[in-house]
Design an enzyme around this catalytic site. Structure first.
Site, short mmCIF file in Angstrom:
data_model
loop_
_atom_site.label_atom_id
_atom_site.label_comp_id
_atom_site.label_asym_id
_atom_site.label_seq_id
_atom_site.Cartn_x
_atom_site.Cartn_y
_atom_site.Cartn_z
CG ASP A 74 -7.33 -3.29 -0.12
OD1 ASP A 74 -7.23 -3.64 1.07
OD2 ASP A 74 -6.54 -2.51 -0.68
CG HIS A 79 -3.99 -0.16 -3.33
ND1 HIS A 79 -4.80 -0.38 -2.22
CD2 HIS A 79 -4.63 0.75 -4.09
CE1 HIS A 79 -5.87 0.39 -2.32
NE2 HIS A 79 -5.80 1.08 -3.43
CG MET A 116 -10.57 0.78 -2.56
SD MET A 116 -9.20 -0.25 -2.01
CE MET A 116 -9.20 0.04 -0.23
CG ASP A 135 -2.03 -1.01 1.11
OD1 ASP A 135 -2.78 -0.93 0.12
OD2 ASP A 135 -2.15 -1.88 1.99
C1 DX5 Z 1 -6.52 0.44 3.00
C2 DX5 Z 1 -5.47 -0.37 2.29
C3 DX5 Z 1 -5.60 -1.79 2.58
C4 DX5 Z 1 -5.42 -2.13 4.03
C5 DX5 Z 1 -6.30 -3.30 4.32
O1 DX5 Z 1 -6.32 1.75 2.76
O2 DX5 Z 1 -5.58 -0.19 0.88
O3 DX5 Z 1 -4.81 -2.60 1.75
O4 DX5 Z 1 -4.12 -2.43 4.38
O5 DX5 Z 1 -6.23 -3.57 5.67
P1 DX5 Z 1 -7.35 -4.40 6.44
O6 DX5 Z 1 -7.38 -5.78 5.84
O7 DX5 Z 1 -6.84 -4.39 7.84
O8 DX5 Z 1 -8.65 -3.68 6.27
ZN ZN Z 2 -4.61 -1.75 -0.41
#
Ligand code: DX5
Ligand code: ZN
Length: 234
Positions: free
Chosen positions: A188, A79, A150, A48
């Site tokens: 995600d 990402h 998302m 990320d």
């Molecule tokens: C959110 C990120 C995600 C995040 C997901 O902004 O894009 O990839 O790390 O984390 P969890 O699985 O804890 O929601």
């Molecule tokens: Zn992500």
């Protein structure tokens, strides 16, 4: 198997892919986190990148991607939660990213941007925030290697899964299928043992999980448990 899951294999023939998000890892022990993911059978490492502008948080850039590339052979699913993502394509591809996913909300020239990502040898993905309609990519489905829905508003790990996302994933699956797309359909945010099966049923095949994996007592087992929760529905 539900009718929708008949179609959820992507171009690689994959039906369930678990991508732990390193955002929730202990950065002081990143190498251990990567080794754990590999030992636990993770398919991809989700990376990320945040710029403090598109999302209210900052993470890391090409240097960390380069480090991860040295630590693992797993695909690096990058990402990009950044404005003007094209500024970073060359550096991130050179650092070893396998795929670059950009947000439609900050990418007004999607075809051009996706084409450039592919030219650099990476898989080209587009991410949609929860408030962004699936239709925002209906004209460029043929250009997609990956569509990321998302299921939280991006910026932080450990947020609550937005329940309305299930129907959105279903509509995203229908959009891909209607155009015979074999793009990866990834989700995600807030993915856990409690939420993954419903998203799988809706047609997703790739699941990012941060908090669920890294806050688990046994993270390796958790990766397997997430996969098993999907297998039960197959
Ligand atoms: C959110 C990120 C995600 C995040 C997901 O902004 O894009 O990839 O790390 O984390 P969890 O699985 O804890 O929601
Ligand atoms: Zn992500």
């Amino acid at each position: 198997m539900t009718a929708r899951n008949k179609n959820s294999r992507d171009a690689a023939g994959t039906r369930v892919r678990i991508a732990p998000s390193l955002l929730s890892a202990d950065f002081a022990h990143l190498a251990d986190a990567v080794a754990m993911c590999e030992a636990g059978g993770a398919d991809w490492l989700h990376v990320d990148v945040m710029d403090g502008v598109f999302v209210p948080n900052l993470t890391f850039g090409a240097k960390v991607i380069e480090t991860l590339r040295k630590l693992s052979k797993l695909p690096l699913d990058v990402h990009l939660m950044v404005v003007e993502p094209e500024k970073y394509f060359d550096d991130f591809a050179a650092a070893g990213a396998s795929g670059l996913t950009i947000h439609v909300e900050v990418a007004p020239h999607l075809q051009r941007q996706l084409a450039r990502i592919k030219e650099l040898g990476c898989a080209a993905g587009v991410a949609l925030n929860p408030a962004t309609p699936v239709d925002s990519v209906s004209e460029i489905v043929a250009d997609l290697d990956l569509l990321l829905i998302m299921t939280v508003n991006p910026g932080f790990g450990g947020q609550k899964f937005i329940a309305g996302s299930i129907d959105k994933v279903r509509r995203a699956r229908a959009l891909l299928d209607a155009q015979d797309s074999k793009a990866v359909l990834e989700v995600d945010g807030g993915i856990s043992r409690d939420t993954i099966a419903r998203v799988y049923d809706a047609g997703a095949n790739t699941f990012v999980a941060g908090n669920a994996v890294f806050a688990a007592r046994d993270p390796q087992k958790e990766i397997a448990a997430l996969r098993a929760a999907c297998a039960k529905r197959a």
